[in-house]
Design an enzyme around this catalytic site. Sequence first.
Site, PDB file in Angstrom:
ATOM      1  N   ASP A 203      -0.328  -7.593   2.092  1.00 23.76           N
ATOM      2  CA  ASP A 203       0.220  -6.238   1.961  1.00 23.76           C
ATOM      3  C   ASP A 203       1.747  -6.293   2.001  1.00 23.76           C
ATOM      4  OD1 ASP A 203       0.370  -3.508   1.771  1.00 23.76           O
ATOM      5  OD2 ASP A 203      -0.212  -3.110   3.855  1.00 23.76           O
TER       6      ASP A 203
ATOM      7  N   SER B 113       4.471   2.848   8.001  1.00 21.08           N
ATOM      8  CA  SER B 113       4.074   1.743   7.140  1.00 21.08           C
ATOM      9  C   SER B 113       5.269   1.152   6.403  1.00 21.08           C
ATOM     10  CB  SER B 113       3.042   2.215   6.118  1.00 21.08           C
ATOM     11  OG  SER B 113       1.822   2.510   6.732  1.00 21.08           O
TER      12      SER B 113
ATOM     13  N   HIS C 172       0.817  -1.223   0.000  1.00 22.94           N
ATOM     14  CA  HIS C 172       0.000   0.000   0.000  1.00 22.94           C
ATOM     15  C   HIS C 172       0.851   1.273   0.000  1.00 22.94           C
ATOM     16  CE1 HIS C 172       0.406   0.251   4.526  1.00 22.94           C
ATOM     17  NE2 HIS C 172       0.366   1.534   4.237  1.00 22.94           N
TER      18      HIS C 172
END
Length: 223
Positions: free
Chosen positions: A85, A176, A44
């Site tokens: 992910d 992230s 992502h």
Amino acid sequence: MANQPSSILGGYAIKIHEAPYHLSYGDVCGAALIHKIWAITTAHCGKNHTYVRVGRTWRLEGYAVKILEHIVHPKYQLEHKFDYDAQLLKLFRALRFSKTVKPIRIGKNHDGSVFVSGWGYSKEKGEYNDTLQQVKVRIVPMESCQKVDQSWYNNTLTARMFCAGGWEYDACQGDSGGGAASRSGELIGLSSFGYGCGRKMPGVYTNISDPEIREWILEITGV
């Protein structure tokens, strides 16, 4: 910061030699070095960043290394917006290892907690940290995490995920893709998503030890 991908809350500043595998991906996400020419981050975080920074405690001072190829897991978003992910980054050149640049081994066991690193926000709606931060967060049982009454939880989490932290000890926006490491120093997961930062609910991490993710990494990289 509702429904935002996962700075570090409740943590402490560290030097890069304490997490020499930690990279900055395009100055907006984290990544983990797993081989001299391979790093891994979350899917992502996108494929439009062209470099990683390596070997520095300060976020914008790391040496920029170009990315030759981005490889997103083929099943990304299969059963959930953040399912599978994971994204491999093939570097333009092999890195020379040192005390500040060193790959992390991929592991299976988290021993009840993980160490998460990053330059992300230290509070909701905050700003990036200039120096690398780290926090120890406890693993939250999946049964409890599935019961969180927020979007992207609510009994939708998959085996390619695990939950940890929250309650003022957490990853946040900007973290992230950064690695979640066991006490023995092995890569267990990647910071993936959460609802706000440090609220009374855990963050969610990509489960690197899931067979379909682990075997995909091995097939592509040989690591």
